[in-house]
Design a protein around this motif. Structure first.
Motif, mmCIF file in Angstrom:
data_model
loop_
_atom_site.group_PDB
_atom_site.id
_atom_site.type_symbol
_atom_site.label_atom_id
_atom_site.label_comp_id
_atom_site.label_asym_id
_atom_site.label_seq_id
_atom_site.Cartn_x
_atom_site.Cartn_y
_atom_site.Cartn_z
ATOM 1 N N VAL A 52 7.650 11.564 0.672
ATOM 2 C CA VAL A 52 7.893 10.427 1.577
ATOM 3 C C VAL A 52 6.648 10.227 2.442
ATOM 4 N N THR A 53 6.517 9.026 2.965
ATOM 5 C CA THR A 53 5.361 8.682 3.788
ATOM 6 C C THR A 53 5.426 9.404 5.127
ATOM 7 N N GLY A 54 4.383 10.148 5.463
ATOM 8 C CA GLY A 54 4.272 10.736 6.799
ATOM 9 C C GLY A 54 3.429 9.855 7.689
ATOM 10 N N ARG A 55 2.299 9.432 7.169
ATOM 11 C CA ARG A 55 1.373 8.586 7.932
ATOM 12 C C ARG A 55 0.715 7.602 6.980
ATOM 13 N N ALA A 84 1.466 9.608 -5.258
ATOM 14 C CA ALA A 84 1.970 10.924 -4.827
ATOM 15 C C ALA A 84 3.014 11.435 -5.817
ATOM 16 N N TRP A 85 3.965 10.561 -6.157
ATOM 17 C CA TRP A 85 5.011 10.980 -7.111
ATOM 18 C C TRP A 85 4.408 11.341 -8.465
ATOM 19 N N LEU A 86 3.262 10.784 -8.755
ATOM 20 C CA LEU A 86 2.558 11.111 -10.004
ATOM 21 C C LEU A 86 2.238 12.606 -10.087
ATOM 22 N N MET A 108 0.838 -1.206 0.000
ATOM 23 C CA MET A 108 0.000 0.000 0.000
ATOM 24 C C MET A 108 0.871 1.254 0.000
ATOM 25 N N ASP A 109 1.958 1.227 0.759
ATOM 26 C CA ASP A 109 2.903 2.351 0.799
ATOM 27 C C ASP A 109 3.454 2.622 -0.595
ATOM 28 N N GLU A 110 3.818 1.549 -1.265
ATOM 29 C CA GLU A 110 4.358 1.675 -2.626
ATOM 30 C C GLU A 110 3.330 2.316 -3.566
ATOM 31 N N GLY A 117 -0.554 22.379 0.775
ATOM 32 C CA GLY A 117 0.851 22.738 0.919
ATOM 33 C C GLY A 117 1.731 21.569 0.515
ATOM 34 N N ARG A 118 2.654 21.164 1.430
ATOM 35 C CA ARG A 118 3.547 20.039 1.117
ATOM 36 C C ARG A 118 2.873 18.693 1.338
ATOM 37 N N LYS A 119 1.655 18.678 1.837
ATOM 38 C CA LYS A 119 1.000 17.412 2.175
ATOM 39 C C LYS A 119 0.088 16.930 1.046
ATOM 40 N N ALA A 120 0.292 15.679 0.666
ATOM 41 C CA ALA A 120 -0.596 15.032 -0.300
ATOM 42 C C ALA A 120 -1.353 13.926 0.428
ATOM 43 N N GLU A 142 17.451 16.601 -2.115
ATOM 44 C CA GLU A 142 18.520 16.493 -1.117
ATOM 45 C C GLU A 142 18.099 15.654 0.094
ATOM 46 N N HIS A 143 16.800 15.383 0.242
ATOM 47 C CA HIS A 143 16.321 14.543 1.355
ATOM 48 C C HIS A 143 16.914 13.138 1.271
ATOM 49 N N PHE A 144 17.164 12.666 0.053
ATOM 50 C CA PHE A 144 17.573 11.276 -0.146
ATOM 51 C C PHE A 144 19.093 11.135 -0.023
ATOM 52 N N PHE A 189 1.401 11.959 2.602
ATOM 53 C CA PHE A 189 2.776 11.977 2.128
ATOM 54 C C PHE A 189 3.253 13.426 2.094
ATOM 55 N N ILE A 190 4.532 13.619 2.438
ATOM 56 C CA ILE A 190 5.077 14.964 2.568
ATOM 57 C C ILE A 190 6.092 15.209 1.453
ATOM 58 N N GLU A 191 5.939 16.334 0.776
ATOM 59 C CA GLU A 191 6.871 16.683 -0.308
ATOM 60 C C GLU A 191 8.238 17.020 0.274
HETATM 61 C C1 LIG Z 1 12.534 6.144 -6.359
HETATM 62 C C2 LIG Z 1 11.279 6.395 -7.084
HETATM 63 C C3 LIG Z 1 10.071 5.936 -6.332
HETATM 64 C C4 LIG Z 1 8.761 6.407 -6.955
HETATM 65 C C5 LIG Z 1 7.582 5.787 -6.305
HETATM 66 C C6 LIG Z 1 7.520 6.138 -4.875
HETATM 67 C C7 LIG Z 1 7.192 4.959 -4.019
HETATM 68 C C8 LIG Z 1 7.807 5.149 -2.672
HETATM 69 C C9 LIG Z 1 6.995 4.505 -1.584
HETATM 70 C C10 LIG Z 1 7.770 4.398 -0.310
HETATM 71 C C11 LIG Z 1 7.718 5.704 0.461
HETATM 72 C C12 LIG Z 1 8.424 5.565 1.770
HETATM 73 O O1 LIG Z 1 8.453 4.533 2.356
HETATM 74 S S1 LIG Z 1 9.191 6.942 2.417
HETATM 75 C C13 LIG Z 1 10.072 6.317 3.827
HETATM 76 C C14 LIG Z 1 9.277 6.391 5.120
HETATM 77 N N1 LIG Z 1 9.082 7.792 5.526
HETATM 78 C C15 LIG Z 1 10.114 8.505 5.982
HETATM 79 O O2 LIG Z 1 11.250 8.087 6.067
HETATM 80 C C16 LIG Z 1 9.770 9.905 6.436
HETATM 81 C C17 LIG Z 1 10.472 10.244 7.744
HETATM 82 N N2 LIG Z 1 10.068 11.606 8.183
HETATM 83 C C18 LIG Z 1 10.678 12.691 7.699
HETATM 84 O O3 LIG Z 1 11.690 12.604 6.975
HETATM 85 C C19 LIG Z 1 10.140 14.029 8.140
HETATM 86 O O4 LIG Z 1 9.395 13.880 9.326
HETATM 87 C C20 LIG Z 1 9.249 14.647 7.017
HETATM 88 C C21 LIG Z 1 10.072 14.904 5.755
HETATM 89 C C22 LIG Z 1 8.048 13.749 6.681
HETATM 90 C C23 LIG Z 1 8.684 15.989 7.545
HETATM 91 O O5 LIG Z 1 9.760 16.769 8.078
HETATM 92 P P1 LIG Z 1 9.977 18.298 7.648
HETATM 93 O O6 LIG Z 1 10.464 18.381 6.248
HETATM 94 O O7 LIG Z 1 10.850 18.920 8.720
HETATM 95 O O8 LIG Z 1 8.562 18.950 7.640
HETATM 96 P P2 LIG Z 1 7.578 19.331 8.848
HETATM 97 O O9 LIG Z 1 7.633 20.814 9.000
HETATM 98 O O10 LIG Z 1 7.790 18.483 10.055
HETATM 99 O O11 LIG Z 1 6.155 18.904 8.208
HETATM 100 C C24 LIG Z 1 5.695 19.506 7.020
HETATM 101 C C25 LIG Z 1 4.187 19.382 7.004
HETATM 102 O O12 LIG Z 1 3.858 17.988 6.988
HETATM 103 C C26 LIG Z 1 3.082 17.651 8.146
HETATM 104 N N3 LIG Z 1 3.508 16.333 8.628
HETATM 105 C C27 LIG Z 1 4.740 15.911 8.944
HETATM 106 N N4 LIG Z 1 4.730 14.649 9.367
HETATM 107 C C28 LIG Z 1 3.439 14.235 9.312
HETATM 108 C C29 LIG Z 1 2.762 13.026 9.651
HETATM 109 N N5 LIG Z 1 3.420 11.958 10.142
HETATM 110 N N6 LIG Z 1 1.431 12.949 9.457
HETATM 111 C C30 LIG Z 1 0.753 14.006 8.984
HETATM 112 N N7 LIG Z 1 1.326 15.199 8.661
HETATM 113 C C31 LIG Z 1 2.652 15.314 8.833
HETATM 114 C C32 LIG Z 1 3.412 18.731 9.157
HETATM 115 O O13 LIG Z 1 2.333 18.885 10.089
HETATM 116 C C33 LIG Z 1 3.551 19.940 8.256
HETATM 117 O O14 LIG Z 1 2.256 20.414 7.905
HETATM 118 P P3 LIG Z 1 1.975 21.990 7.772
HETATM 119 O O15 LIG Z 1 2.442 22.637 9.031
HETATM 120 O O16 LIG Z 1 2.750 22.433 6.561
HETATM 121 O O17 LIG Z 1 0.493 22.076 7.555
#
Ligand SMILES: CCCCCCCCCCCC(=O)SCCNC(=O)CCNC(=O)[C@H](O)C(C)(C)COP(=O)(O)OP(=O)(O)OC[C@H]1O[C@@H](n2cnc3c(N)ncnc32)[C@H](O)[C@@H]1OP(=O)(O)O
Length: 184
Positions: free
Chosen positions: A117-120, A109-111, A101-103, A146-149, A178-180, A172-174
């Motif tokens: 990246v996944t936030g929740r 989102a990337w579309l 489901m994450d994928e 904003g940055r949230k999808a 450089e995040h990667f 998902f958060i934009e």
């Molecule tokens: C290769 C090709 C593939 C292409 C295909 C892609 C498929 C990939 C699928 C796999 C995806 C993954 O597994 S990704 C890996 C798992 N996820 C991660 O590793 C993410 C780890 N967390 C983080 O790095 C960070 O917490 C971020 C980047 C998510 C947010 O940090 P930040 O950049 O400092 O931003 P921050 O100010 O905290 O938040 C920005 C806004 O997002 C909201 N926000 C932040 N976290 C959450 C949250 N958990 N739930 C809800 N909302 C949230 C905040 O309230 C705020 O809203 P507002 O105040 O603006 O309203």
């Protein structure tokens, strides 16, 4: 707590209803229009990286998810449940299904043409998925703020019209490139 996909059509299912208040777009958040450019960005990204646990061909223990299409803002993909994906005997592990489901939600989102990246991620498990099953997943965006999808999706067993086994919703958060971390 309830929302509808941006522009309902035959390829876009009725909202499955998995979203909580935290994965429901705020009132007035626009649902994005499907973007051919976004699809090109996503597919180019997928083509350039084989290490993904979800879809990478080089991730030997991964799910080997096959991305099968993008239509009207809905991303579709599928994978086959292998023996090493078991949780309870003979059944797919819930974490494996969450990965799928994450994928799919991540792909939808990337579309949108940016990197996310996944936030929740929230998942509802509705039916067991036996080893050997083909799992068909689709996902779409319900709103941008904003940055949230905000994304939703579902997984069906045995075919695109099979019974629904999992429903999911996520935020998902934009992030910038450089995040990667470059691969070592
Ligand atoms: C290769 C090709 C593939 C292409 C295909 C892609 C498929 C990939 C699928 C796999 C995806 C993954 O597994 S990704 C890996 C798992 N996820 C991660 O590793 C993410 C780890 N967390 C983080 O790095 C960070 O917490 C971020 C980047 C998510 C947010 O940090 P930040 O950049 O400092 O931003 P921050 O100010 O905290 O938040 C920005 C806004 O997002 C909201 N926000 C932040 N976290 C959450 C949250 N958990 N739930 C809800 N909302 C949230 C905040 O309230 C705020 O809203 P507002 O105040 O603006 O309203």
């Amino acid at each position: 707590m309830t929302s509808s996909p941006p522009s309902p059509s035959a390829s876009r299912p009725a909202r499955p209803g998995p979203a909580s208040s935290r994965t429901t777009p705020p009132p007035g958040a626009p649902a994005p229009a499907p973007s051919g450019e976004g699809a090109a960005v996503m597919l180019a990204s997928l083509a350039g990286f084989d290490g993904c646990f979800g879809c990478g061909s080089e991730a030997e223990s991964g799910l080997r998810i096959r991305h099968t299409g993008v239509e009207d803002g809905v991303v579709t993909c599928e994978f086959t449940v292998r023996r090493e994906h078991q949780g309870a005997p003979g059944l797919c592990h819930g974490g494996v299904l969450a990965t799928a489901m994450d994928e799919a939600l991540g792909g939808a989102a990337w579309l949108l043409g940016n990197r996310y990246v996944t936030g929740r991620l929230e998942t509802d498990y509705l039916a067991p998925v036996p080893v050997g099953s083909d799992v068909h997943v689709r996902a779409w965006c319900t709103g941008l703020d904003g940055r949230k999808a905000y994304l939703e999706g579902e997984a069906r067993v045995g075919g695109p019209d099979g019974p629904v086994a999992v429903r999911a919703a996520g935020v998902f958060i934009e992030v910038p490139q450089e995040h990667f971390v470059p691969e070592s």
